[in-house]
Every structure is written in structure tokens, then in C-alpha cells.
Write an enzyme that holds these catalytic residues in place. Structure first.
Site, PDB file in Angstrom:
ATOM      1  N   ASP A  40      22.419 -20.333 -24.548  1.00 28.32           N
ATOM      2  CA  ASP A  40      23.041 -21.014 -23.265  1.00 28.32           C
ATOM      3  C   ASP A  40      21.941 -22.124 -22.830  1.00 28.32           C
ATOM      4  O   ASP A  40      20.961 -22.439 -23.399  1.00 28.32           O
ATOM      5  CB  ASP A  40      23.271 -20.199 -22.165  1.00 28.32           C
ATOM      6  CG  ASP A  40      21.958 -19.339 -21.623  1.00 28.32           C
ATOM      7  OD1 ASP A  40      20.925 -19.844 -21.767  1.00 28.32           O
ATOM      8  OD2 ASP A  40      22.178 -18.070 -21.259  1.00 28.32           O
ATOM      9  N   LYS A  61      26.133 -23.190 -19.774  1.00 31.85           N
ATOM     10  CA  LYS A  61      26.865 -23.094 -18.756  1.00 31.85           C
ATOM     11  C   LYS A  61      26.073 -23.496 -17.491  1.00 31.85           C
ATOM     12  O   LYS A  61      24.843 -22.987 -17.335  1.00 31.85           O
ATOM     13  CB  LYS A  61      27.301 -21.597 -18.595  1.00 31.85           C
ATOM     14  CG  LYS A  61      28.580 -21.097 -19.554  1.00 31.85           C
ATOM     15  CD  LYS A  61      29.157 -19.960 -18.590  1.00 31.85           C
ATOM     16  CE  LYS A  61      28.052 -18.752 -18.294  1.00 31.85           C
ATOM     17  NZ  LYS A  61      28.703 -17.748 -17.546  1.00 31.85           N
ATOM     18  N   MET A 188      19.512 -20.017  -7.977  1.00 34.57           N
ATOM     19  CA  MET A 188      20.673 -20.866  -8.261  1.00 34.57           C
ATOM     20  C   MET A 188      21.146 -21.150  -6.863  1.00 34.57           C
ATOM     21  O   MET A 188      22.438 -21.302  -6.701  1.00 34.57           O
ATOM     22  CB  MET A 188      21.702 -20.288  -9.025  1.00 34.57           C
ATOM     23  CG  MET A 188      21.150 -19.792 -10.400  1.00 34.57           C
ATOM     24  SD  MET A 188      22.359 -18.688 -11.444  1.00 34.57           S
ATOM     25  CE  MET A 188      22.200 -17.102 -10.370  1.00 34.57           C
TER      26      MET A 188
END
Length: 522
Positions: A40, A61, A188
Site C-alpha cells: 500500500d 489508499k 491521520m
């Protein structure tokens, strides 16, 4: 069911926070044995060196940009597992720390596919460490909490969250409880940072509480912005810090000035292009990265077998009849070993000939690859110095010399031997070098973005090829970029092309080249 399908297996491997050196040994072993690697956005692409023979599938992603949805990733892993592959699902950080690894394991279990989980170092532990922030310290905190800064996609499925009124676009965080915690990490949460800090202040946290946001933690691109929960959102916005980033809140952030080690390395924040072959670039790249540089590989030459393998084999078979066998590069040593193995021979085929090496790296390669110690290795790592040494020892006139080297090797050594009265000079190309077709797009993009500080050259051919590949765009693309030469021969080639290096290594080795760059950056 055939044997292959019975051994299908999926390993969820934590790739760590970004520094490829933080991958676990178990993770590296599984990558090396994998048939397919599904990786990823947050998994450092450098880790793919561990699996050169595996099929690689990118399912990156990031916020608002999903190459693959989670459901598609789950379905892909099931499909690959049912097809009997040894699959590594390489996930940034740790698979179970906000990595949705639990959902992938559920999919494997439902499909009856065997799986394992290999933990990785999660960003909340590694990024602060590389930013000089200990996540626990007995003077400040006895707990450290991981919290997601992302709003959950879709509606909350946890009934308890629904009961509390948590729904799409809202948060399931108990802010009153969180505001009392001594230290925490928000994953995040760049876009949500103003809301996070406002909620903490609203629920009683001191506005002067130290806080830091770290982007690309543990990587050469790492950037850290510090402040308090009252002013950090504005500071992050002013610094234009974007995802992926992590925010640490707590008094431990105040220790950064004392413990900041990673960002103080001599080449931190510098981007260096390495022009060696793809097979050779890692050693120089590792040395530069050790000093904090971000490295972009831009191989300008590639190696190939000699045009006349028969001539190479004949020369090696007759090597014992020579007085001296001379190697001028590590590649020549490696190519000689390959031919010995192909012939079913070993170093005894070289007989009693003495061995000479141009450069310490070549001498080291002789020891590592052929278990041979060079009888002669001049202090100056150039062919002329070797010719001088042989002449001073009376080892040219009447002697037989075999040179095992590249097809484009400079003729000066053979010429010096012949003019010195050698009884026989056999200059044999044991491998070929050729210019690559083009520079990688990443290299050109970095140059166009003026994001490159240095370009390194370890041979005349790397320099010539690099400038030839850039062609007429060399001047604008290299404006402000510093050039580093490994030694006088490379420098001469650069000057002939109108490119004087910014620095030249005082010792013509990779370590000498790196040291020259580091000195120039002081």
C-alpha cells in the site's frame, strides 16, 4: 485439490513507519519467499528489494484517493490465497494499529485461507522517536494513548457508538476522557487538527500543552512542526504540512530540543541522485541514507555479459600461465567468478599468478568474492598508479599480464604495460557496460521540481551517460544542483564535458565520496 492450492497462505506483514531498516527479520524472510506481494501507499517501496522475484500489486489508499477500496483488497487477497499463492500483504506501520488488518484477517478466515500476522513498528512509536520525542518519560506520563484522527468511512457499525449518537461525519471519541490523558498520538489527523485541538481545549486541556505534528516520520523527508495545542493548527497550516502525518500531544514533546537526533544528521533534508548501476546503487545509497539523505536511484549504465564468452573462458583457463592477473573493478571480479562457476572451475584455475587490484573496493571484492588477497593495490586508486608500482618493482619487463575488466576500460594501463616491455598483455573484456535507454521518470520529475541537491558520479561512464541522457535539458535541470566526483579520472571526464564537480573525493571510494559531500554541507 492439487498441492499448490493446498499451500495458499496470506501473511499480513507490518512494513513499519517508513525507514526500510525497521522492517522485522520475519517480514524480510516472508517477502523473499513470496509469490505475490500486495502493498500500500505507506509501505516504503524500497522494501520491494526483498522480493525481486515476486509479482507486485499496488493497492495504495490515501485520503480521498483509493486505488482499491478495502472490500476490493479483501477480495484480491482471497482470490490470490485460493489460487495457492504465498501472499504477503505489506501494510504500513502495524497491521492492527489503524491498518484495517483485522478486516483482512476476517476475510481470510471466512474464505478458509490460512494466514498469519507479523507486527510492525507503528508510527506513533517510531515517528516521535525519530523526532526526538520519547512517548513515555517517568517525569511526565505513565500512559500513552493511540487515537485515530480520521472520521470513520460510512456509518459506524459499533452499536455502542450508535447509541451515543455517533454517525457519519462525527467522532466516537470521548473528548472529556481524552483531555485528561497525559500523552497521546493522533493518527491521520492533519485535516482534523483544528477540531482535535479545539475539542481538547474545550474539555479542559491546558492550551499551553506542547504538541508536535510529524510528517513522513522516520524517512529522509521527515518534517516536524512543534507548538502548543492552541497554536499548532496554525503552525501546521503555515508550514503546509500535509498527510501522511501524526500528531503527538503531551509534555514529552518539550524534550525534543534535547533529544532531536535524526534531523541533525549531516545530510538530513538533502536529496541525492545516485547514478551507479541498479545492481550497485544500494551500497552508496545506504551510506548516504545513514547520514540522513533522501536518495533517488538513477542508473545510467547497465551490465551485460561479454560479447565473446569463449574468449573470456579461454583467458581464465590459461590464467595460470600469467605472472600477473589484474582487476580494475568489483564488477570484473564478480564476472570472473560467474565464468569460473559456469566452467565448473574455481580459483585454482588462476594458478600461481600474482593478483593486482586498482582500488581498495576492488581488493575487498577479491577477498569477498574469490577469497583472494591482492598482492598489489596502490595507494592511489587509478590505473596509472598501478602501472607505476609494477614498474618500480620490476614487474613489467619480460612478464605476462592478464587484465580482466570492462569493455570500456581506459587503455592507459595496457599501453603502459606494453611500452614497459611486457612479454604479453591480454586485455580481456569479462563484461560489458552500456548506457540505459532513459532516465527514470522519478529522476526527471525531481530535477524539474528543483528538489535535488546533489548528483554523484562514481565513474567516467556514469557521468558521460547521465549528461548524454539529459541532452539539451541538462543546464536548466541542473541549475543549482551540486555535482560530486569519486576521483580524478571521473573528474577529468566531467571537465571534458564542461561540468566541473563541486567536490571530488580525497580517496576514490564510496566512503570518500560520501565524506566529501558531508564536508561540503557543514
Amino acid at each position: 485439490m492439487d498441492d499448490k492450492k493446498r499451500i495458499g497462505f496470506v501473511s499480513l506483514v507490518g512494513a513499519g513507519p517508513g525507514d526500510p531498516g525497521l522492517l522485522t527479520l520475519r517480514g524480510a524472510a516472508l517477502l523473499a519467499a513470496a509469490d505475490v506481494v500486495v502493498y500500500d501507499y505507506l509501505a516504503n517501496a524500497a522494501l520491494l528489494r526483498h522480493c525481486p522475484n515476486a509479482k507486485k500489486i499496488y493497492v495504495g489508499k490515501k485520503a480521498a484517493e483509493h486505488t482499491f477500496t478495502q472490500e476490493r483488497i479483501n477480495a484480491l487477497l482471497v482470490e490470490l490465497g485460493l489460487d495457492g499463492n504465498r501472499v504477503v500483504r505489506l501494510k504500513g506501520g502495524d497491521p492492527f494499529v489503524f491498518g484495517r488488518g483485522g478486516e483482512e484477517c476476517e476475510a481470510m478466515a471466512a474464505a478458509g485461507i490460512g494466514f498469519e500476522v507479523v507486527p510492525g513498528i507503528t508510527a506513533a512509536l517510531a515517528a516521535p522517536a525519530y523526532a526526538g520525542i520519547p512517548v513515555t518519560h517517568r517525569d511526565f506520563n505513565s500512559s500513552f494513548t493511540f487515537i485515530t484522527g480520521h472520521e470513520k468511512e460510512g456509518e459506524y457499525r459499533d452499536p455502542r457508538a450508535v447509541d451515543r449518537g455517533a454517525a457519519e461525519g462525527s467522532s466516537d471519541i470521548d473528548w472529556a476522557a481524552v483531555a485528561k490523558l497525559p500523552a497521546m498520538a493522533f493518527y491521520m489527523g492533519v485535516k482534523a487538527l483544528p477540531r482535535i485541538c479545539a475539542k481538547l481545549i474545550e474539555h479542559g486541556m491546558d492550551p499551553a500543552m506542547p504538541a508536535a505534528t510529524i510528517r513522513w516520520g522516520t524517512r529522509p523527508e521527515q518534517r516536524t512542526v512543534t507548538g502548543t495545542i492552541a497554536d499548532l493548527p496554525d503552525r501546521v497550516a503555515e508550514a503546509k504540512l500535509a498527510a501522511p502525518a501524526l500528531t503527538i500531544i503531551g509534555k514529552v514533546v518539550g524534550l525534543r530540543d534535547t533529544m532531536n537526533w535524526f534531523e541533525k544528521r549531516p545530510l538530513f533534508g538533502k536529496t541525492v541522485i545516485v547514478t551507479r548501476t541498479r545492481q550497485q546503487s544500494s551500497e552508496l545509497a545506504d551510506q548516504l541514507a545513514e547520514l540522513g539523505a533522501a536518495v533517488i536511484e538513477a542508473p545510467t549504465i547497465e551490465l551485460a555479459p561479454a560479447d565473446d564468452i569463449g574468449a573470456v573462458d579461454a583467458a581464465i583457463a590459461d590464467a595460470g600461465s600469467y605472472d600477473w592477473i589484474i582487476f580494475t573493478s568489483r564488477n570484473g571480479v564478480a564476472a570472473t567468478r560467474q565464468r569460473l562457476e559456469a566452467m565448473g572451475r574455481d580459483v585454482r584455475a588462476l594458478g600461481d599468478a600474482k593478483i593486482a587490484a586498482v582500488g581498495r573496493a576492488t581488493a575487498t571484492a577479491l577477498e569477498e568474492i574469490l577469497c583472494l588477497r591482492a598482492d598489489l593495490c596502490p595507494k592511489s586508486f587509478i590505473a596509472e598508479a598501478l602501472a607505476d608500482e609494477l614498474a618500480s618493482q620490476g614487474e613489467i619487463a619480460g612478464k605476462r599480464h592478464l587484465l580482466l575488466r570492462a569493455d570500456i576500460a581506459r587503455p592507459v594501463l595496457a599501453e603502459r604495460l606494453e611500452s614497459g616491455g611486457s612479454a604479453l598483455v591480454s586485455d580481456v573484456a569479462v563484461y560489458r557496460t552500456r548506457c540505459v535507454a532513459e532516465l527514470d521518470g522519478e529522476v526527471l520529475a525531481a530535477l524539474d521540481d528543483q528538489a535535488v541537491d546533489w548528483v554523484t558520479f562514481t565513474s567516467s561512464s556514469t557521468a558521460r551517460n547521465f549528461f548524454d541522457l539529459l541532452g539539451g535539458s541538462a543546464d536548466p535541470r541542473l541549475a543549482g544542483v551540486k555535482l560530486a566526483s569519486i576521483g580524478p579520472v571521473t573528474t577529468t571526464a566531467m571537465v571534458e564535458m564542461g561540468r566541473r564537480p563541486t567536490v571530488e573525493a580525497s580517496e576514490s571510494t564510496l566512503a570518500g565520496l560520501v565524506a566529501a559531500i558531508a564536508r561540503a554541507e557543514k
